[in-house]
Design a protein around this motif. Structure first.
Motif: not given
Length: 847
Positions: A539-558
């Motif tokens: 799909k055509v997508m914006d990587l900024n949107t993908v990263l923003s949606s993953m930020e909370n998950l990444l913080r819990r993961l790290l």
């Protein structure tokens, strides 16, 4: 009277004796005076002639050697470039898809990079021309099986240099073709790439090598045909030199000099040299009258002086003076002969290859190209170098070369590592000869050096790409076979669970089997991701949107001991990729960074996006990229870093630096596969004790981002009574699938291969509602089978299934929006729902 008359005859005899004695004395004196002069003149004449011949053949030999090296290195460079061109995945994939427009653009770029080529063309394995640059529609689809270069490559699957011919693009000039095989990832010959090299350009180079035009340089092919010469008329058919002795010796691999008689009876001094890698030869000729004309004036003057001295043999002072002047004239003539050495030096100074003379102490002389190669400003800086300490990356290598070269007169293709002025390392290839110095107690080396650093780098990139492709294909094949096995295990396990009541003691064991099957399925998905054979829903997508949606998950993961910083680029361009898989890329890189910082008990992770434009210089060393706009995602950590050896293996499957049991070794290989399958590339930079940066480049697209569509909830109705034609060559999968479909009420007609499926279709015309087929079958693909069955049953619906997606069928692993696809392994409920979904959809072409 008597006495007078008696004395007269005696006196006359005395006078006659005196006159005869004087004549004898004169003749003896003349002989003693003339004979040494005559011997000296003959000796000087012979010495002068031999010196002229020696200098001529020595100079001709050097010119022949330099010409052979220039031609051989040029064609080697062209051949290596064409091999790298033919090995590029973009060229191979475009040729398999018959995307000749892309191939034409790449060939245009290749001709701009290698301007000596008059044309580049690609051919099918049967010799049919498919595309040519510059474009000539008149010759496209013409067959060239009769050409020797086609036969050479088709026979040996190796590069081949053709005999002389004329191209359609430039029929007025002679050319030779350089042809290389075009192979797919399995090494099969799928085509031929050929390029034409105009011989007129070689003739132009030879004009720069020869002097005023008297010396003839001839390049001949393996059959003795004259290919190039400073004086050849390239608009006429080539001259046959196979009967000329120096030409015959050169193409037979001989090397030497001598005096020969040409076909027209003219006497020639010639030097001949083979071009071994091409089977060609070089002949340098000089007419004997030109060589002798250099000393004609001196010889004429010598004989004039000799005659003069013979006439004035008593004038010793004049003789000495004349001999002195003659000696001066001889010196002048010798100086004229050595002028050719000055012209040869001019040639050395203007050469594009590094040329030098050295001895055990260091450089004796170098040309400007050598100075530029080593990055210095002046010749004096290079001559002052300590070779063992300041030039050789490995000083012991120089000592070994000195020892070996004293035992061998000829040095051929030695590769060395040298240091430039700025400390950077280059790879050079040297050739030349070892010669004793004037004292007879030492040696010096006359060498030609070529910088092949960039060529070796390209070859390394090619080998790494081929290795990863081979490992990926192996991993994909293993995953495909496992998916078939997992389909059977999962299916029968589900049916067993459905058949048992909730309190049955065997359900616990079957639940463990189900969990193990799910873990194995996840593992095969990772293998498919690395091998670029998974199904991507792009799909055509914006990587900024993908990263923003993953930020909370990444913080819990790290965790709390790692600081996360996400820097989003402004006005970031869009990319076309699978959002879930791109999220997997970010997640895997973050986990890898977290583990790298575990030893330091924390650190900082920076994820940054940006728009970048890659130019020709940047993509030259990256075979999978082409110039243009990209979106870059960089992931930087402050962990322990990696050494060079680890960095070369990190993308290989099952490679890990973690302790046993702490990881599968598939995290970064999955990232590598997803990025490459999405049309991008990933690079890594790392320093021990400082950290690591991964950079992902994805092609930028000028399309709006796709909106998230709500996933419809599947209905509960999955039963049916329709007739389904099942085509599966794996017996266990076929048996399970038939059993499951019959449980849900369907009538199943099972076939093991396409011919049996076609026969069943004809026997049950009008009854079959759905074709359920594996993508990869024997004898033909699932798509080809669907097309043939649709011709018999136009209203039939088609559902594909496979353990992996075949590139040729589903566009390099990207699922087509029009095709229905079921990924193995599947559950019984998933199979029933997908079949019901396809049957309930209005019939249309979805092949």
């Amino acid at each position: 009277m008597t006495n007078s008359h008696s004395r007269a005859p005696g006196f006359a005899r005395v006078l006659r004796w005196i006159s005869a004695s004087a004549l004898r004395i004169y003749l003896v004196f003349a002989f003693l005076a003339v004979f040494p002069i005559l011997l000296f003149t003959l000796y000087a004449d012979r010495v002068l002639t031999r010196e002229a011949e020696r200098l001529e053949m020595a100079e001709s030999n050097q010119v022949a050697r330099l010409s052979a090296v220039m031609v051989e290195e040029h064609f080697r460079s062209v051949t290596i470039y064409l091999q790298a061109f033919a090995a590029r995945p973009l060229i191979v994939d475009s040729f398999k898809k018959r995307d000749f427009d892309t191939i034409f653009r790449e060939m245009e770029r290749a001709r701009r990079f290698m301007p000596t080529l008059s044309l580049i063309s690609v051919y099918d394995p049967d010799g049919t021309l498919r595309m040519i640059s510059p474009l000539d529609p008149a010759v496209i689809n013409r067959n060239y099986q009769y050409r020797d270069w086609y036969q050479g490559v088709a026979r040996s699957w190796t590069p081949y240099v053709s005999q002389v011919y004329r191209t359609t693009a430039d029929p007025q000039h002679l050319s030779v073709a350089i042809a290389v095989p075009l192979r797919d990832a399995e090494g099969n010959l799928i085509g031929i790439v050929a390029a034409a090299e105009p011989l007129g350009r070689i003739s132009e180079w030879l004009r720069s090598v020869t002097d005023s035009g008297r010396r003839a340089i001839s390049v001949i092919d393996r059959n003795g045909a004259l290919l190039a010469s400073p004086v050849i008329d390239v608009t006429k058919p080539p001259v046959d030199m196979s009967a000329y002795d120096p030409a015959r010796r050169a193409i037979a691999g001989g090397e030497g000099t001598g005096a020969f008689t040409a076909a027209d009876g003219a006497r020639q001094y010639a030097a001949y040299m083979p071009i071994r890698s091409l089977g060609w030869g070089v002949v340098v000729e000089q007419p004997d009258w030109i060589v002798h004309a250099r000393v004609t004036d001196a010889r004429r003057q010598n004989w004039t002086i000799a005659v003069f001295f013979m006439l004035l043999s008593l004038a010793s002072g004049a003789l000495i003076a004349r001999l002195y002047r003659t000696q001066q004239q001889l010196t002048t003539q010798v100086s004229d002969l050595t002028g050719s050495e000055a012209r040869y030096r001019s040639l050395i100074q203007g050469a594009t290859y590094g040329i030098y003379r050295s001895n055990e102490k260091g450089f004796v002389s170098v040309n400007p190209a050598m100075v530029r190669m080593l990055g210095y400003d002046t010749e004096a800086e290079v001559l002052a170098l300590d070779l063992g300490r300041q030039l050789y990356a490995d000083p012991s290598q120089r000592q070994r070369l000195l020892t070996n070269y004293k035992l061998n007169e000829v040095v051929t293709s030695e590769e060395l590592r040298w240091k430039r002025k700025d400390g950077s390392l280059i790879t050079v290839r040297i050739s030349g000869r070892t010669v004793p110095d004037g004292s007879g107690s030492g040696y010096s080396f006359e060498m030609i050096a070529e910088d092949i650093t960039e060529r070796r780098h390209l070859e390394q990139q090619l080998r790494q790409s081929q290795k990863m492709e081979a490992v990926g294909r192996l991993a994909g094949g293993v995953a495909h076979d496992f998916n078939n096995l997992l389909t059977v295990i999962s299916g029968y396990n589900e049916m067993s669970l459905d058949a048992l009541p909730p309190e049955h003691p065997a359900r616990r064991e079957l639940e463990e089997v189900r969990k193990a099957t799910e873990r194995a399925t996840a593992l095969t998905k990772q293998l498919l991701a690395f091998s670029r054979q998974q199904v991507l829903e792009s799909k055509v997508m914006d990587l900024n949107t993908v990263l923003s949606s993953m930020e909370n998950l990444l913080r819990r993961l790290l965790g709390e001991n790692i600081e996360l910083s996400i820097i989003l680029g402004r006005k970031l361009g869009h990319v076309k990729a699978d959002p879930g898989q791109i999220g997997q890329v970010i997640m895997n890189l973050a986990v890898n960074a977290r583990d790298a910082m575990a030893a330091t008990r924390g650190g900082k992770l920076i994820i940054e996006t940006a728009n970048v434009t890659l130019d020709d210089t940047f993509v030259r060393d990256r075979l999978s990229l082409k110039p243009g706009p990209y979106v870059q995602v960089s992931v930087t950590d402050t962990g322990a870093g990696m050494d060079d050896e680890t960095r070369t293996h990190i993308f290989e499957p099952f490679f890990t630096t973690k302790p046993a049991g702490s990881g599968t070794g598939l995290g970064l290989s999955t990232v590598y596969g997803i990025v490459n399958q999405s049309g991008g590339e990933i690079s890594v930079y790392s320093e021990l004790g400082i950290g690591t940066t991964f950079k992902v480049y994805l092609p930028r697209v000028d399309e709006p981002a796709a909106e998230e569509a709500a996933t419809p909830r599947a209905g509960s109705h999955v039963q049916g009574k329709e007739t389904i034609l099942l085509v599966e060559d794996e017996e266990s999968v076929r048996t399970l699938t038939s059993h499951v479909l019959r449980r849900f009420g369907y009538e199943v007609l099972a076939a093991t291969d396409p011919p049996q499926a076609m026969r069943i279709c004809r026997e049950n015309r009008g009854r079959i509602a759905l074709l359920l087929t594996d993508v990869v079958l024997q004898k033909m693909s699932g798509r080809e089978l669907a097309e043939q069955i649709s011709a018999v049953e136009p209203s039939i619906r088609v559902l594909y299934m496979s353990g992996y997606t075949d590139d040729a069928v589903l566009h390099h692993g990207v699922l087509s929006a029009e095709a229905y696809f079921l990924q193995k392994p599947f559950t019984t409920d998933g199979l029933a729902r997908k079949v019901r979904e396809v049957l309930d959809t209005p019939a249309q072409s979805r092949l």
